[in-house]
Design an enzyme around this catalytic site. Sequence first.
Site, PDB file in Angstrom:
ATOM      1  N   TYR A 213      -1.161   6.113 -13.560  1.00  0.00           N
ATOM      2  CA  TYR A 213      -0.291   7.257 -13.289  1.00  0.00           C
ATOM      3  C   TYR A 213      -0.132   8.160 -14.511  1.00  0.00           C
ATOM      4  O   TYR A 213       0.013   9.374 -14.374  1.00  0.00           O
ATOM      5  CB  TYR A 213       1.072   6.782 -12.785  1.00  0.00           C
ATOM      6  CG  TYR A 213       1.043   6.380 -11.331  1.00  0.00           C
ATOM      7  CD1 TYR A 213       1.269   7.313 -10.327  1.00  0.00           C
ATOM      8  CD2 TYR A 213       0.766   5.078 -10.960  1.00  0.00           C
ATOM      9  CE1 TYR A 213       1.230   6.963  -8.993  1.00  0.00           C
ATOM     10  CE2 TYR A 213       0.726   4.708  -9.632  1.00  0.00           C
ATOM     11  CZ  TYR A 213       0.954   5.642  -8.642  1.00  0.00           C
ATOM     12  OH  TYR A 213       0.903   5.288  -7.323  1.00  0.00           O
TER      13      TYR A 213
ATOM     14  N   GLU B 102       4.230  -0.130  -4.720  1.00  0.00           N
ATOM     15  CA  GLU B 102       2.950  -0.833  -4.834  1.00  0.00           C
ATOM     16  C   GLU B 102       3.121  -2.208  -5.452  1.00  0.00           C
ATOM     17  O   GLU B 102       2.444  -3.164  -5.055  1.00  0.00           O
ATOM     18  CB  GLU B 102       1.968   0.036  -5.641  1.00  0.00           C
ATOM     19  CG  GLU B 102       1.528   1.274  -4.858  1.00  0.00           C
ATOM     20  CD  GLU B 102       1.126   2.448  -5.726  1.00  0.00           C
ATOM     21  OE1 GLU B 102       0.828   2.247  -6.932  1.00  0.00           O
ATOM     22  OE2 GLU B 102       1.109   3.590  -5.215  1.00  0.00           O
TER      23      GLU B 102
END
Length: 396
Positions: free
Chosen positions: A98, A140
Site C-alpha cells: 500500500y 485483508e
Amino acid sequence: MLSPKSTETVRATLPAVGGAIGEITPLFYDKLFADRPELLRDLFNRGNQANGSQRQALAGAIAAFATALVDHPDVRPDAMLSRIAHKHAALGVTAEQYELVRRHLFAAMAEVLGEAVTPEVAAAWDEVYWLMANALIALEARLYAGAGVPAGEVFVPCRVVARHRETADVATFVVRPLDGRPLPAARPGQYVSVQVALPDGARQIRQYSLSGRPDDALQFSVKRVAGDPAGEVSHHLHDHVDAGTELMVSLPFGDVVLDDGDRPVLLASAGIGCTPMTGMLAHLAATGSARRVIAVHADRSEADHAFREDLRQLVAKLPAAEAHVWYERPAGAWPVERTGFADLSAIDVPADAVAYLCGPLPFMRAVRAQLLNAGVAPADIHYEVFGPDLWLGADA
C-alpha cells in the site's frame, strides 16, 4: 473518519481531482510498472491494463470512497471495501504494497494537477488514502486469519484431477492440493485465483468462480475469452491444461455468497455468469433446501449455455424451485419457453426475495431495475462481476 479540516479540503478539491482522475490513474500505473515491472508481469491482469478497465475501476473506487467520506462522514462504505478486500486477498496482496501504491499515486496526482496540489491538499488526500488503505489492510488481515494462512500466502500447488467440456468454449477443471492438505470449506458463490506460467515467462493470475462442490477438491470453470492479451490465460488453460497438470490455485474468497436464511432466493445469470449460480444451486440441492428458488438465465443459444443440464437436474431436486431461460437463438425444447433477452416482468418474484446477479453489466443493470420494480429491496440485490468492478460505488 476524515478530520473536519481535511473534509473541507477534500470537498473543495473533489471536483478537480475527480475530473482529472482519468488522467491520474493511467499515469499512476505507468509509474508503478516502470518501478516494479514484475507487478504487471506476475500480479496485475495485463489484459485489463491494455483495455483500460482496471484503470477505470481504480478511478471509480477512489472517487466513490472520497465522496462517501465527504457526504456521509459517519458511515464507512463497507460493502465497497469488502469487495476490494476479497479481490486483494485472492491475489495475495500484502500491507507493504500500500505504501508503494501511495507513492506512485500521489506522484501522478501532483504531476497532473500541478500547483493545485498544495501541502494542505496533499495532506487531506493522504488522509483519504490511508483511511481507505488501512481499512483494507485490516479487512485483508482478517481474511488471511480466517483462511489460516500468513498474509499473502494464499496459493496452493494443485493437480488437475479432472477436466470436463461444458460447451465448445467452456471447460471445467477440478483440482486437489499436491500435498493432500484439507481445503477450507468454500462458501457457495466464491471464487479462486489461478496462476499460470505463460510462454513469455509471465505468471499471470485470473479469478474464476467455483462452479460445484466436489469432495476434497475445488471446481472452477473457464470460458475461452477472445482477444489478445485479454484471453491469454483462458486460452492457456483450454489449450495446455488437462488432468495431471499442476497449477497454482488460491484458497477461496469472495463476498457475494449465498445467505443461510430461508427467504426466497433468485439467481439471475447470463452467459458464463452461470458458474457461481450453479455452485449456489448445487449447495441448495445438496443441503435439501426447502426455500423457494427462482433460477433465471439468458444465453445466446442452447449450445452456448454451460451447465444447461445441471440447471435442469438441480432445479428438479429442489421442492420449490423453478427455472426460466431465454435464448437469443433457441433451437430445441426445454427450457426455451422464451426468445430474446431476460424479462422478469412475467415472473412472480416475491418482494422479500434475496437476489444474486452475475453476467455482463447491461444484463445486471436491467435485471436489477426489474427487481426494484417488483419491490425487492436494493440491499437484497447482490452482484458478482468477472474482472474489474466498473459498477463499484456507482448508483446503479
